[in-house]
Motif scaffolding. Structure first.
Motif, mmCIF file in Angstrom:
data_model
loop_
_atom_site.group_PDB
_atom_site.id
_atom_site.type_symbol
_atom_site.label_atom_id
_atom_site.label_comp_id
_atom_site.label_asym_id
_atom_site.label_seq_id
_atom_site.Cartn_x
_atom_site.Cartn_y
_atom_site.Cartn_z
ATOM 1 N N ASN A 4 94.421 9.963 70.585
ATOM 2 C CA ASN A 4 94.606 9.546 69.203
ATOM 3 C C ASN A 4 94.458 8.039 69.105
ATOM 4 O O ASN A 4 94.512 7.338 70.116
ATOM 5 C CB ASN A 4 96.007 9.947 68.743
ATOM 6 N N SER A 58 98.321 7.657 64.743
ATOM 7 C CA SER A 58 99.711 7.971 65.064
ATOM 8 C C SER A 58 100.684 7.112 64.273
ATOM 9 O O SER A 58 101.809 7.511 64.019
ATOM 10 C CB SER A 58 99.984 7.696 66.549
ATOM 11 N N LEU A 118 102.182 13.936 70.279
ATOM 12 C CA LEU A 118 101.322 14.596 69.288
ATOM 13 C C LEU A 118 100.491 15.713 69.906
ATOM 14 O O LEU A 118 99.652 16.307 69.246
ATOM 15 C CB LEU A 118 100.402 13.566 68.614
ATOM 16 N N THR A 140 99.462 7.684 70.741
ATOM 17 C CA THR A 140 100.818 8.078 70.346
ATOM 18 C C THR A 140 101.849 7.044 70.803
ATOM 19 O O THR A 140 102.686 6.592 70.014
ATOM 20 C CB THR A 140 101.154 9.473 70.926
ATOM 21 N N ASN A 193 99.668 11.839 61.030
ATOM 22 C CA ASN A 193 100.713 12.661 61.645
ATOM 23 C C ASN A 193 102.088 12.379 61.046
ATOM 24 O O ASN A 193 103.090 12.305 61.744
ATOM 25 C CB ASN A 193 100.714 12.409 63.151
#
Ligand SMILES: Nc1nc2c(ncn2[C@@H]2O[C@H](COP(=O)(O)OP(=O)(O)OP(=O)(O)O)[C@@H](O)[C@H]2O)c(=O)[nH]1
Length: 447
Positions: free
Chosen positions: A102, A107, A71, A146, A112
């Motif tokens: 994050n 995530s 990300l 992530t 996202n």
């Protein structure tokens, strides 16, 4: 023919991809620009194991069946400009211009979603080019958002979309330190809970355990993250040798589950690898027996396992290189039985696989490879301290309302944490119960 797709998710997962694919290229006689080594015949479709992890492009080159996704672009930019820059095609590398740190939920879901959709689309295209997709290997570290959130979400989505597919996760746990950030503790708890449901087999690695191994080696003064990645790579190469070179123990991803996982709620296994020593000791050749019997010792375990109290549901030993079947005789089996305790209802117990492919090393690796190597995957209650440590760390950090607030802002609910904590505590309880039962049986037998 059947194929496996590798997913490298988050910074840790992507950084691992560099030594891993460089080593795989060496082992499969490929150059890093995607050509087959010139003096060797071009692989034909009969070379099934080659096509299991590599795919031919329309330009007649070969590239890994792999997706690299993050990300934020730091790790992917390094790959795009690094030694493997010509190995991957641009579609295989996905990154956003988002931020680091994050949360699992940021995530995993909403925030996202476009990266998730894009990743699934690329995986779908890769799957369409497979003749018989076997499944997925996930490489991730779960301290960050992530690797933990997107990594496990991808597995969940893929189980849904490819119902018959199998998966095998290579999961790096953060080093538990007093000052480590609370989001690491939250991400780890949530990811482990999720892996328990969505992974068929997860092999656990601890950065702290691997760092300890380097620190105890008298020939190594420091250990960098790259050194840890070389060690991870050697063990990943050993674990996947049978998949990539058609061995007898785990020729398919499904065989890992069959050989190691008695019930789906115990998908976690530990990895031990030998030899682990610095390149300075090239002259020493370890015997097969030495290698195998060193596997249950802390200096060869890539996560902290207590084999003294732990009881094993199933263990597989993969021996590679210069070996003959008689090298694994009674003395090896008896030696292992002194070091390891198996539950008596274990359906699979101890299994050995031999593969004559010699281990290989990368020129920039600090590790010695030698003529042979041994690797053990063990599904053991000796993993218990790892899980109780995750729960304790979570409890310790729970008071950090600000960090918890970030998770809630990203879509988490307090019940998500409660459920994840309960589920891991239950796993710890299950491991305890198994240990007690086996100890009581042994006491009865001893009279
Ligand atoms: N073994 C190993 N661990 C790594 C590496 N890079 C990061 N880590 C570990 O991974 C954890 C942090 O996860 P990252 O992969 O950096 O983060 P991420 O998954 O990209 O998540 P966010 O950046 O938070 O979105 C920490 O525990 C690090 O120690 C690496 O190259 N090798």
């Amino acid at each position: 023919m059947s194929e496996c797709i590798s997913l490298h998710v988050g910074q840790g997962g992507i950084r691992m991809s560099d030594p891993m694919w460089r080593l795989f290229c060496r082992e499969h006689e490929m150059t890093l620009n995607g050509s087959h080594t010139p003096l060797l015949p071009i692989p034909t479709l009969e070379d099934e194991t080659f096509y299991k992890v590599f795919e031919e492009t329309s330009q007649g080159k070969y590239h890994p069946r792999a997706l690299l996704v993050d990300l934020e672009p730091t790790a992917t930019d390094v790959v795009r400009s690094g030694q493997c820059r010509d190995l991957f095609v641009s579609d295989q590398i996905i990154s956003e211009t988002g931020s680091t740190n994050n949360t699992f939920f940021g995530s995993f879901g909403g925030a996202n979603h476009s990266v998730l959709e894009e990743s699934l689309d690329v995986i779908r295209q890769m799957a369409e080019s497979c003749s018989n997709l076997e499944g997925f290997m996930l490489f991730h570290a779960i301290g960050g958002g992530t690797g933990s959130g997107l990594g496990t979400r991808l597995l969940e989505e893929l189980l849904d979309r490819f119902e018959k597919s199998q998966n095998l996760a290579f999961c790096v746990l953060p080093s538990p330190q007093p000052q480590s950030p609370s989001f690491e503790a939250f991400n780890t708890l949530l990811a482990m809970n999720s892996l328990q449901t969505v992974s068929h087999v997860t092999t656990l690695y601890e950065n702290a355990a691997m760092r300890d191994i380097f620190e105890k080696d008298p020939y190594v003064s420091t250990s960098t993250m790259d050194d840890l990645n070389h060690l991870l790579t050697q063990s990943i190469s050993a674990v996947t040798t049978d998949i990539r070179f058609d061995g007898n123990l785990h020729p398919t991803l499904a065989d890992f589950q069959t050989n190691l996982v008695p019930y789906p709620r115990f998908p976690f296994v530990s990895t031990s690898f030998a030899p682990i020593s610095s390149f300075d000791r090239t002259c020493h050749q370890y015997s097969v027996e030495d290698l195998i019997l060193s596997l249950p010792t802390p200096t060869n375990q890539l996560a902290t396992i207590n084999h003294k109290t732990g009881k094993i549901f199933g263990a597989t030993f993969m021996i590679r290189g210069a070996i003959v079947p008689r090298d694994i005789g009674q003395s090896v089996v008896m030696g292992l039985k002194k070091l390891l305790t198996f539950v008596d209802w274990a359906p699979t117990g101890m299994k050995f696989g031999l593969n004559y492919r010699h281990p290989t090393r990368l020129p920039d690796s600090p590790l010695y490879s030698g003529q042979r190597s041994a690797c053990m995957l063990a599904n053991t209650t000796g993993l218990r301290p790892i899980f109780s440590g995750i729960v304790e760390k979570f409890d310790e950090k729970l008071g950090r309302k600000e960090d918890l607030g970030r998770f809630l802002d990203d879509g988490a609910e307090e019940t998500d944490f409660v459920e994840a904590r309960e589920s891991l505590s239950r796993l710890v309880g299950d491991y305890c119960e198994v240990e007690q039962e086996v100890d009581e049986e042994e006491e009865l037998q001893d009279g």
